[in-house]
Structures are given as structure tokens and as C-alpha cells.
Design a protein around this motif. Structure first.
Motif, short mmCIF file in Angstrom:
data_model
loop_
_atom_site.label_atom_id
_atom_site.label_comp_id
_atom_site.label_asym_id
_atom_site.label_seq_id
_atom_site.Cartn_x
_atom_site.Cartn_y
_atom_site.Cartn_z
N GLY A 22 7.43 14.95 0.71
CA GLY A 22 7.87 14.04 -0.34
C GLY A 22 9.00 14.66 -1.14
O GLY A 22 9.43 15.79 -0.88
N PRO A 23 9.49 13.95 -2.15
CA PRO A 23 9.09 12.58 -2.50
C PRO A 23 9.57 11.55 -1.48
O PRO A 23 10.58 11.76 -0.82
N HIS A 24 8.81 10.47 -1.35
CA HIS A 24 9.13 9.42 -0.38
C HIS A 24 9.82 8.25 -1.09
O HIS A 24 9.39 7.86 -2.18
N PRO A 25 10.85 7.70 -0.49
CA PRO A 25 11.56 6.59 -1.14
C PRO A 25 10.78 5.29 -1.07
O PRO A 25 10.01 5.05 -0.13
N GLN A 26 10.95 4.45 -2.07
CA GLN A 26 10.33 3.13 -2.04
C GLN A 26 11.04 2.25 -1.01
O GLN A 26 12.24 2.39 -0.77
N ARG A 27 10.28 1.36 -0.41
CA ARG A 27 10.81 0.47 0.62
C ARG A 27 10.57 -0.98 0.22
O ARG A 27 9.48 -1.34 -0.22
N GLU A 28 11.59 -1.81 0.43
CA GLU A 28 11.46 -3.24 0.15
C GLU A 28 11.17 -4.04 1.41
O GLU A 28 10.67 -5.16 1.33
N MET A 29 11.48 -3.46 2.56
CA MET A 29 11.20 -4.13 3.83
C MET A 29 11.12 -3.09 4.93
O MET A 29 11.64 -1.97 4.80
N LEU A 30 10.44 -3.46 6.01
CA LEU A 30 10.32 -2.58 7.16
C LEU A 30 11.43 -2.89 8.16
O LEU A 30 11.65 -4.06 8.51
N VAL A 39 0.84 -1.20 0.00
CA VAL A 39 0.00 0.00 0.00
C VAL A 39 0.87 1.25 0.00
O VAL A 39 0.60 2.22 -0.72
N TYR A 40 1.93 1.23 0.79
CA TYR A 40 2.84 2.39 0.86
C TYR A 40 3.47 2.67 -0.49
O TYR A 40 3.49 3.81 -0.98
N ASN A 41 4.00 1.64 -1.14
CA ASN A 41 4.68 1.82 -2.42
C ASN A 41 3.73 2.24 -3.53
O ASN A 41 4.14 2.89 -4.50
N LEU A 42 2.45 1.87 -3.41
CA LEU A 42 1.46 2.33 -4.38
C LEU A 42 1.10 3.79 -4.16
O LEU A 42 0.84 4.53 -5.13
N GLU A 43 1.07 4.23 -2.91
CA GLU A 43 0.62 5.58 -2.60
C GLU A 43 1.68 6.65 -2.85
O GLU A 43 1.34 7.81 -3.04
N ILE A 44 2.95 6.28 -2.85
CA ILE A 44 3.99 7.31 -3.00
C ILE A 44 4.25 7.66 -4.45
O ILE A 44 5.06 8.56 -4.74
N VAL A 45 3.58 6.99 -5.39
CA VAL A 45 3.76 7.30 -6.81
C VAL A 45 2.40 7.60 -7.43
O VAL A 45 1.35 7.18 -6.92
N ASP A 46 2.40 8.34 -8.54
CA ASP A 46 1.16 8.63 -9.25
C ASP A 46 0.89 7.54 -10.28
O ASP A 46 1.57 6.51 -10.32
N LYS A 47 -0.11 7.77 -11.14
CA LYS A 47 -0.50 6.75 -12.11
C LYS A 47 0.58 6.48 -13.14
O LYS A 47 0.65 5.39 -13.72
N GLU A 48 1.42 7.48 -13.39
CA GLU A 48 2.52 7.30 -14.36
C GLU A 48 3.77 6.70 -13.72
O GLU A 48 4.76 6.45 -14.40
N GLY A 49 3.73 6.47 -12.41
CA GLY A 49 4.88 5.88 -11.73
C GLY A 49 5.88 6.88 -11.21
O GLY A 49 6.94 6.49 -10.73
#
Length: 330
Positions: free
Chosen positions: A164-172, A108-118
Motif C-alpha cells: 500500500g497505499p492502494h489507490p481508490q478505483r471508480e471502475m474496473l 468493498v475494495y474502497n472501504l478496505e483500503i482506508v481506515d476509520k478516519e479515511g
């Protein structure tokens, strides 16, 4: 967990997989009214050892990335409970049983930090000027505002704060955990007006639990299960207060009052200035008695709005009146 609840959840899991594309919209609209299903899903989330937890988390993520607004909100309503379950398991250091919950939160986090174009999102928040009336304040109630040269130069200007911008995360990890959870709670608060009563109740309850677990007040609240202290950040507590403030005026007065007292208790122990300021401001603005709110609709704060028509007092001091007053004296 009862067999009835298991059957309801299993039927829900299989139903969506066989659903045709044309029926998704009507299915999503009717989903929020299935109280038995929502209650069963809460029971699954509250049992980390349940075999249904992993497929439930996977389907909730499928709902969130489907693009259907109603399905997205359906997943969002479980966000407070999912956060509590993850933090409770993390406090017990049994991270293996929270893998699917962590994956859902990260997704959910990684989906919310980017727009529809990525592209990375940059959120903006406009802070209103105190010199202009709003639904929250009247300039006259603040006191006299001296019209200095500096004040005039800033008059009417709005301050914009960016996030933002917020970095993508692979793990908590322990370092980024509350950065991710704070942003997720911000997304939840943005959809507060669509959240059902059971979700607001869950929010208030988990806020109390997070703030008092491992402290003497836990014995007063009689919370069981987690006895370890759960570290929290100042920003996360401010986001908790945002949701609780909404719950006060939308049917959850008692739970919200208890949650706010527990956040104040924890903020005083941690010496966090931001949640102390926000919580005390909320406490000072609350009415003396509980608000009898209907569960069917949202409530709002009653304020006195400044009339739009300009009113000039007959006794107002003008240049002509001053000139006439001087002539009378002579």
C-alpha cells in the motif's frame, strides 16, 4: 431458480430494512446459521439475469459498511462466487449484466483500503527469521548454517514487507482488474478461519474454473458455461493458493487437491514462478493420505516444537575437554 428460494431472499431483503438498531447485533449473530438463506443467495449470484441480483448486492454492501463484524463476514463468504461471476461475465464481454457485482466489489475494495478516519492503509507483513523455530519449520531441519560475520549481523532480525497505499478505483478495467481482485482475495484470506464450509467449497471450485476455462483440461473437468480463457495474474494465483492451503486441513481435501492441481497446470502454462514455487511447496508438505477432518471445527498442522529448556549433551565438546584431551596425548 425455485419460487421457494425467491421467497426466502425477498423475506431477507425486507427483514433487514425494518430491523431496529438495537436488534442488529443479535440478528447478525444468528444470520450465519440460516443455511437455506445462504444457499438461496448463492443461486441468485449464479444467475446474472436474476431480478434479485441487484437488491442482493446492494444489501450485501450495506452489511459490509455497517461496521458490524458478523455482517461483514457474512458478505465476505460470497466473495469467491462474486469474483467468478464477474470474471465469467467479463470473459463473455457482457459487462452490462455484471454492473451490480462490479459495484459491490469496488465498494468493498474502497472501504478496505482506508481506515476509520479515511486515511489510506499501509499493510505490513513480518517475515520470520529462519534461524528461529516457528510452527512452520525447525532450524535443525534446514541444515548447517555457517556462522559468518554476515550471518551473525542478520541473526534475529525480522524483515517487514509493506503493501500500500492502494489507490481508490471508480471502475474496473482490464488494467486494474486483478489488482483489485487480488486485494479483495487478500481480505478474504484474512478471515478464512470464520468462513463456513460452503464458502471454502466455492473458493476451491472457482479456482479450478478460472485456471482451466478455455484450455484442454476444461474437457476433463467437464466445466460448462464459459469456454473463453480468463487471464490471471501471478499475485492473484498466490492468493488463491493461500485459501486452498487452508481448505486442505479444514474438511475440503478432495476439492482443494483438484484446485491445486489446476493452479499448477495453469502456472506451468503461464510460466509464473511465484505460484509454481508456492504450489509445489504445498504439494511437498502434504501428507500421503487424505485428512479426515471434522466439519465442526478447524484442523491444524501437527509439528514438533523445539523444547524451551536447554539441553547440553554430556559428550559435548568444550574448551576443558579439549585441554584434557591434549594433556592425555602428551
Amino acid at each position: 431458480m425455485l419460487a421457494v428460494d425467491t421467497g426466502v431472499v425477498e423475506e431477507w431483503l425486507s427483514e433487514f430494512k425494518t430491523l431496529p438498531e438495537a436488534s442488529i447485533s443479535s440478528y447478525a449473530t444468528n444470520l450465519k446459521d440460516k443455511s437455506a438463506l445462504i444457499s438461496s443467495l448463492y443461486k441468485v449470484i449464479q444467475e446474472p439475469q436474476s431480478e434479485l441480483l441487484e437488491p442482493v448486492c446492494h444489501q450485501l454492501f450495506e452489511f459490509y459498511r455497517s461496521g458490524e463484524e458478523q455482517l461483514l463476514r457474512f458478505t465476505l463468504q460470497f466473495l469467491p462466487e462474486l469474483m467468478w461471476c464477474y470474471l465469467a461475465v467479463s470473459a463473455s464481454r457482457d459487462l452490462q449484466s455484471s454492473g451490480c457485482i462490479e459495484a459491490l466489489l469496488l465498494g468493498v475494495y474502497n472501504l478496505e483500503i482506508v481506515d476509520k478516519e479515511g486515511h489510506s492503509k499501509v499493510l505490513s507483513f513480518t517475515i520470520p527469521s529462519l534461524s528461529k523455530p516457528s510452527v512452520y519449520h525447525e532450524p535443525s531441519s534446514i541444515g548447517s548454517m555457517a556462522l559468518t560475520e554476515g550471518a551473525l549481523s542478520q541473526h534475529g532480525l525480522s524483515r517487514v514487507v509493506y503493501s500500500g497505499p492502494h489507490p481508490q478505483r471508480e471502475m474496473l478495467t482490464a488494467q486494474n482488474r486483478f489488482e483489485v481482485l487480488t486485494f479483495l482475495l487478500l481480505c478474504y484470506n484474512a478471515a478464512l478461519s470464520y468462513m463456513p464450509a460452503v464458502s471454502l467449497q466455492s473458493l476451491c471450485q472457482i479456482c479450478s474454473r478460472i485456471c482451466v476455462c478455455g484450455y484442454p483440461r476444461q474437457q476433463v473437468r467437464k466445466y460448462k458455461g464459459v469456454n473463453s480463457r480468463i487471464p490471471v495474474s501471478s499475485e492473484f494465483m498466490v492468493q488463491m493458493l493461500t485459501g486452498i492451503y487452508y481448505a486442505f486441513y479444514n474438511g475440503e481435501w478432495d476439492l482443494a487437491r483438484k484446485a491445486m492441481d489446476d493452479i499448477l497446470y495453469r502456472a506451468q502454462l503461464e510460466l509464473y514462478p511465484e505460484p509454481l514455487l508456492v504450489a509445489n511447496a504445498i504439494k511437498a508438505s502434504l501428507p500421503q493420505g487424505a485428512i479426515k477432518s471434522s466439519k465442526e471445527g478447524t484442523r491444524c498442522i501437527q509439528v514438533e516444537i523445539t523444547p524451551t529448556s536447554s539441553r547440553i549433551s554430556r559428550n559435548a565438546v568444550t574448551s576443558m575437554s579439549i585441554r584434557g584431551h591434549r594433556w592425555k596425548r602428551h
